[in-house]
Scaffold this motif. Sequence first.
Motif, PDB file in Angstrom:
ATOM      1  N   CYS B 199      33.770  68.906 -12.795  1.00 32.57           N
ATOM      2  CA  CYS B 199      31.943  68.671 -12.826  1.00 32.57           C
ATOM      3  C   CYS B 199      31.417  67.399 -13.766  1.00 32.57           C
ATOM      4  CB  CYS B 199      31.559  70.161 -12.971  1.00 32.57           C
ATOM      5  SG  CYS B 199      32.514  71.303 -13.745  1.00 32.57           S
ATOM      6  N   LYS B 200      30.109  67.729 -14.388  1.00 32.45           N
ATOM      7  CA  LYS B 200      29.733  67.288 -15.704  1.00 32.45           C
ATOM      8  C   LYS B 200      30.127  67.927 -16.766  1.00 32.45           C
ATOM      9  CE  LYS B 200      25.692  64.546 -16.439  1.00 32.45           C
ATOM     10  NZ  LYS B 200      24.354  65.067 -17.254  1.00 32.45           N
ATOM     11  N   GLY B 201      30.587  67.391 -17.676  1.00 29.20           N
ATOM     12  CA  GLY B 201      31.071  68.296 -19.118  1.00 29.20           C
ATOM     13  C   GLY B 201      32.319  68.606 -19.008  1.00 29.20           C
ATOM     14  N   MET B 202      33.295  68.427 -17.655  1.00 27.05           N
ATOM     15  CA  MET B 202      34.057  68.828 -18.802  1.00 27.05           C
ATOM     16  C   MET B 202      35.260  68.175 -18.274  1.00 27.05           C
ATOM     17  SD  MET B 202      36.984  71.026 -16.094  1.00 27.05           S
ATOM     18  CE  MET B 202      35.671  73.279 -15.951  1.00 27.05           C
ATOM     19  N   THR B 203      35.636  67.566 -19.735  1.00 27.31           N
ATOM     20  CA  THR B 203      36.700  66.716 -19.995  1.00 27.31           C
ATOM     21  C   THR B 203      37.907  67.476 -19.865  1.00 27.31           C
ATOM     22  OG1 THR B 203      37.039  67.292 -21.817  1.00 27.31           O
ATOM     23  CG2 THR B 203      35.133  65.760 -22.237  1.00 27.31           C
ATOM     24  N   LEU B 204      38.953  66.141 -19.979  1.00 28.57           N
ATOM     25  CA  LEU B 204      40.026  67.017 -19.254  1.00 28.57           C
ATOM     26  C   LEU B 204      40.652  68.423 -20.931  1.00 28.57           C
ATOM     27  CD1 LEU B 204      42.286  63.712 -18.564  1.00 28.57           C
ATOM     28  CD2 LEU B 204      42.043  65.798 -17.254  1.00 28.57           C
ATOM     29  N   ALA B 205      40.301  67.958 -21.220  1.00 20.40           N
ATOM     30  CA  ALA B 205      40.917  68.844 -22.777  1.00 20.40           C
ATOM     31  C   ALA B 205      39.203  70.291 -22.887  1.00 20.40           C
ATOM     32  CB  ALA B 205      39.900  68.418 -24.183  1.00 20.40           C
ATOM     33  N   ARG B 206      38.751  69.953 -21.418  1.00 23.22           N
ATOM     34  CA  ARG B 206      37.358  71.284 -21.203  1.00 23.22           C
ATOM     35  C   ARG B 206      38.698  72.395 -20.224  1.00 23.22           C
ATOM     36  NH1 ARG B 206      32.167  69.546 -22.374  1.00 23.22           N
ATOM     37  NH2 ARG B 206      32.095  68.983 -24.920  1.00 23.22           N
ATOM     38  N   MET B 207      39.521  71.180 -19.470  1.00 22.96           N
ATOM     39  CA  MET B 207      39.464  72.428 -18.358  1.00 22.96           C
ATOM     40  C   MET B 207      40.377  73.529 -18.695  1.00 22.96           C
ATOM     41  SD  MET B 207      41.253  69.170 -15.860  1.00 22.96           S
ATOM     42  CE  MET B 207      42.921  69.359 -16.455  1.00 22.96           C
ATOM     43  N   PRO B 208      39.871  74.301 -17.309  1.00 16.74           N
ATOM     44  CA  PRO B 208      41.632  75.590 -17.696  1.00 16.74           C
ATOM     45  C   PRO B 208      42.382  74.729 -17.851  1.00 16.74           C
ATOM     46  CG  PRO B 208      39.696  75.655 -16.147  1.00 16.74           C
ATOM     47  CD  PRO B 208      39.912  74.814 -16.184  1.00 16.74           C
ATOM     48  N   LEU B 209      43.664  76.154 -18.549  1.00  8.41           N
ATOM     49  CA  LEU B 209      44.639  75.654 -18.775  1.00  8.41           C
ATOM     50  C   LEU B 209      46.310  75.756 -16.825  1.00  8.41           C
ATOM     51  CD1 LEU B 209      46.177  77.323 -22.193  1.00  8.41           C
ATOM     52  CD2 LEU B 209      46.366  74.839 -21.035  1.00  8.41           C
ATOM     53  N   PHE B 210      45.524  76.239 -16.139  1.00  9.15           N
ATOM     54  CA  PHE B 210      45.453  76.701 -14.915  1.00  9.15           C
ATOM     55  C   PHE B 210      45.539  75.138 -14.926  1.00  9.15           C
ATOM     56  CE2 PHE B 210      46.910  79.024 -11.587  1.00  9.15           C
ATOM     57  CZ  PHE B 210      46.419  78.384 -10.023  1.00  9.15           C
ATOM     58  N   VAL B 211      44.292  74.566 -14.630  1.00  4.62           N
ATOM     59  CA  VAL B 211      44.001  73.117 -13.815  1.00  4.62           C
ATOM     60  C   VAL B 211      45.283  72.058 -14.504  1.00  4.62           C
ATOM     61  CG1 VAL B 211      42.797  71.807 -13.512  1.00  4.62           C
ATOM     62  CG2 VAL B 211      42.293  73.889 -12.654  1.00  4.62           C
ATOM     63  N   TRP B 212      45.180  72.316 -15.843  1.00  3.87           N
ATOM     64  CA  TRP B 212      45.814  71.343 -16.590  1.00  3.87           C
ATOM     65  C   TRP B 212      47.497  71.801 -16.288  1.00  3.87           C
ATOM     66  CZ3 TRP B 212      46.420  67.214 -18.978  1.00  3.87           C
ATOM     67  CH2 TRP B 212      45.812  66.730 -19.937  1.00  3.87           C
ATOM     68  N   MET B 213      48.161  73.203 -15.645  1.00  2.00           N
ATOM     69  CA  MET B 213      49.226  73.554 -15.371  1.00  2.00           C
ATOM     70  C   MET B 213      49.626  72.870 -14.423  1.00  2.00           C
ATOM     71  SD  MET B 213      50.955  76.085 -17.685  1.00  2.00           S
ATOM     72  CE  MET B 213      50.416  76.831 -19.081  1.00  2.00           C
ATOM     73  N   LEU B 214      49.127  72.645 -12.780  1.00  2.00           N
ATOM     74  CA  LEU B 214      49.592  72.308 -11.938  1.00  2.00           C
ATOM     75  C   LEU B 214      48.649  70.890 -11.478  1.00  2.00           C
ATOM     76  CD1 LEU B 214      48.218  75.568 -10.768  1.00  2.00           C
ATOM     77  CD2 LEU B 214      50.011  74.453  -9.319  1.00  2.00           C
ATOM     78  N   LEU B 215      48.131  70.812 -12.628  1.00  2.00           N
ATOM     79  CA  LEU B 215      48.087  68.335 -12.288  1.00  2.00           C
ATOM     80  C   LEU B 215      49.394  68.903 -12.659  1.00  2.00           C
ATOM     81  CD1 LEU B 215      46.323  65.903 -12.431  1.00  2.00           C
ATOM     82  CD2 LEU B 215      45.783  66.780 -14.896  1.00  2.00           C
ATOM     83  N   VAL B 216      50.203  68.454 -13.785  1.00  2.00           N
ATOM     84  CA  VAL B 216      50.936  68.328 -14.169  1.00  2.00           C
ATOM     85  C   VAL B 216      52.658  68.752 -12.942  1.00  2.00           C
ATOM     86  CG1 VAL B 216      53.379  68.990 -15.781  1.00  2.00           C
ATOM     87  CG2 VAL B 216      50.710  68.372 -16.781  1.00  2.00           C
TER      88      VAL B 216
END
Lengths: 199, 558, 319
Positions: B199-216
Amino acid sequence: MINATAHTYHAEPTEEALPSRGRVGMVCLIATEAALFSIFVVAYLFYIGKSLIGPYPAQVLEVPMLPTICLLASSATIMLAERALRQGYGVLFKGWWFLTMLLGVAFLYATAVEWYRLIFTHHLTISTNLFGTTFYSLVGFHAMHVTVGLMLLTLVLILSLCGYVTQAQSERVAALSLYWHFVDVVWIVVFLVVYVIGR
Amino acid sequence: MAFEYPLARPQAEAPRLPLLVQLHDWVVTVDHKRLGIMYVCTGLLFFAVAGLEASIMRWQLAFPNHNVVAPEVFNRLFTMHGTTMVFLVGMPLILGLANYLIPLMIGARDLAFPRLNAFGFWLSLFGGVLLYFSYLGGEGLSGAGTAPDVGWFAYAPLTERAFSRGHSTDYWILSLLVSGIGSVATSINIVTTVFCMRCKGMTLARMPLFVWMLLVVAGMILFAMPPLTAAQLMLLLDRYLGARFFDTQAGGSAVLWQHFFWIFGHPEVYILMLPGFAAVSEIIPVFSRKPMFGYAAMVGATLAIAFISMGVWAHHMFTVGMSAMANAFFTASTMLIAVPTGIKIFNWLATMYGGKIRFATPMLFCIGFLFQFLCAGLTGIMLAASPFDWQLSDSYFVVAHFHYVLIGGLLFTIFAAIHYWFPKATGKMLSETLGRWHFWLLVIGFNLTFGPQHIAGILGMPRRIYTYAPGRGWELWNLLSSVGVAFQALAVLFFVWNVIRALRQGPPAGDDPWDAWTLEWTTTSPPPEYNFETLPEVQSRRPLWDLKHPHDPDWHHE
Amino acid sequence: MNRPVYPTNIFDPVSTPAQAIIELSWLVLWICAGIFVIVVGLLTYILIRFRHRRADTDEPPQVYGSTQIELAWTVIPLLTVVVLFLVTTRTIRAVQSAVPPAEALQVTIVGHQWWWEIRYPALGIVTANEVHVPVSDRARPQPTFLRLESVDVAHSFWVPRLAGKTDVIPNRDNHMWIEPFEAGLYLGQCAEYCGTQHANMLLRIMVHSRGDFERWVAAQQQPPVRDLSVQAGRDLFQATACVNCHTVRETVANGTFGPDLSHLMSRATLGAGVVDNTLQNLQAWMKNPQHLKPGNLMPDMKLTPQELEHIVAYLATLK
């Protein structure tokens, strides 16, 4: 129920040009397929020179120059087709697209001829020795991907002849042509490994 | 400043559809929330089955020379148990959580390719059914009911036609090929969604860690799954077209299978564990009332783990007879991966430090995870020292190690996640009392079962043996281990009771029962099919914190 | 000391490579124990000190990170790992790079489903499931070097008190060595799942004094006993399918699929350790091997009671 919206803060826009889903999805597919091919390539390289009985690569393999040129050319033609569609030239698109398919078919035909020769003249099958095993599986796996690509290209051609493929669809067609380029790059690797290094 | 938000029509007022229509809706759904729930239910169902298989094995091993099942049956049991737990429990559970939560957390309405999502789920389920059909359908020379019996990593040449007659191995290959394609499809979906639909405003650096880890994790699946697929295709070619990939009589290499399998197999265990870390990274901050300590380091550590994990695989092969240099290399890479993992543990501890810790059930499971995963990590370091591994490999010490990772680690985090997000998904709260019974029984049972196995391994007990003679000193540890099963089974029963009871008569959860900070808590419980009335816009990593604390929002600190 | 001796306890090494491994292992264990105490201590402290008190409704101070602290807990573990790695490498080299001295005993171990073929190429001895080696003393070390081969699937040779395990893989020559400094019997078993009877592929390593070892070698090198009173059994054995799988030296029996029976009665167990080698068990085995070791590759020979009696009597003489 609350939906968060900014009121005193001006939100930094995320990259407005977020990549298209089709393209990202196709890149992911290509990545995973590349990993798959890598394993077959590793197996091929690992078993070079390890066959206990013949026939051996140097004895039976002939460098497939013409099929390679056809396949590489088809990458160029598909690029031209893609550009034509993006610029709105429907007929030109169909022409280049069809040429791409012909070149792909030519490649497959040449592969078939080579396999016929290997099997019936040189008696090399997948179960003959390690060379046969790794050769037919790697080249065959690639040919399978070319076949699937051709089927998809045919589908697009048919849809295009029915008038469904317009300038607006060019992103989707671009995703498919990415796949075709991938198949080409894999062939370059297979060519190097089988006909240059392995012979 | 107050806002007037239009209230959606409460779920309770929606007309009740006939059962058949409801079932049909579930079968044809492409809604990520429903698919997520189906994935999780699939995982839990297979968990019960594989748990039963394990219970039979532990009953057999409780006493020396115990004669509960025939050796062939035992060998099928451990093969099916391992294969089920990794592929039909672990993968569906993590992909289910990812499916449910990612769109909600990034402020999207669904995954990038909803129909591909459904396709991936049904492939996974079908793969599982195919594997279990082998109990009924396989007709081998040895008689009816031939589930695979080659171990979950199916080493060659035991799996070649000559040594594995009948079709049992083919069921292993085909069912995993099918569900593997499902996993890859879902991973493509996850990666595309995260890159293209925030969504708007959510750069990769603002994603919840859950999303980061599941992306990886999704990225890892894309690269780690193909080696297994390729190896299985090669095995299939060997078995049916006479290919020689692993035919040692024709010069083929048994070790090549091991390399290919573990190039998949090692990243796979990180693929399984990272989503557990992901859930914990959401839950610990909320129940400590502090933001995650060191967000950037957590992301960096995750990427480091993903990258290094592709280079440690041969630590499963220390006893194969590789050169000293190879053994040293893989010792180094395996020990190295302990560093980012340790960083994560320290970051979680630092998040809790200075906080105000509430011991709700999700947090209890996270704490259990921290203790037990620490043990798992330390036994991992022991195994990383290759000479030590020359003794411990293929013994019950390794069995204990990986169960500490997968049960003490992953399962505990899955239960934490279920307890944490169940209210969101169903609108009902689970019972804290039943949750505590579940937790403590599981802690006791799990440690009682797997703790003593370390000792059995040290005393020389190899794995995958259907029985053992008395006089090795293994009896006590095996007996203790088997007793623990009863506690674990009881714990799972409490869990099932908790879920059923909550679904029928649990207190309503409300939108945000835990006073949390990420976007999924802004929707109703359960969320409407479209997730958000208007797509949100965020300014920091904790959008709800910003709303609840307008005088001290996160964006002042990030 | 009246400490019970566990026959396969890795922490009770009696051989140089096993000893080297345990020395490394103690170091690793201590380091891990230290880490455990620190982290668990920290966790326990945190859980007690920072638990939420009922009356407290404020949020605690929000801390987002600290570069210094994070750097510290990156660098310290990294250094620990480097130290551990260097120490480990030393042990790897000590065990793997050992070169067999001239006096080393050479033994070839051949893994089968589900028994071990033991060959002494220089001594002309072939036996099964029991490895006899001389003890090594520090003044005149005589290690035993093992060459590991497999005729079918992957196995693993593991005798915990003597050495780490090494896999026995078809089409791959693996090597390992042992250097026992205490005579005695050491147990082990296959440690790589190899099929139905993987659990019953046991190993017995007898470490003898020099003298006893020489005597054993001499006995094994003798031709098999030719006792005339069991001629009926011998004739039966040589006329039936037995000879296709088994070898009895200096007879027509020269099969290699099953164990060499020339000195069958010199061994302590039957079926790779599944039962003791007694007359009664021998009889039970010959009656139907599938009862004692279900799934093993020796079929039920369907002998009549008379044939059974003769053959058992014959085999019982092969000391």
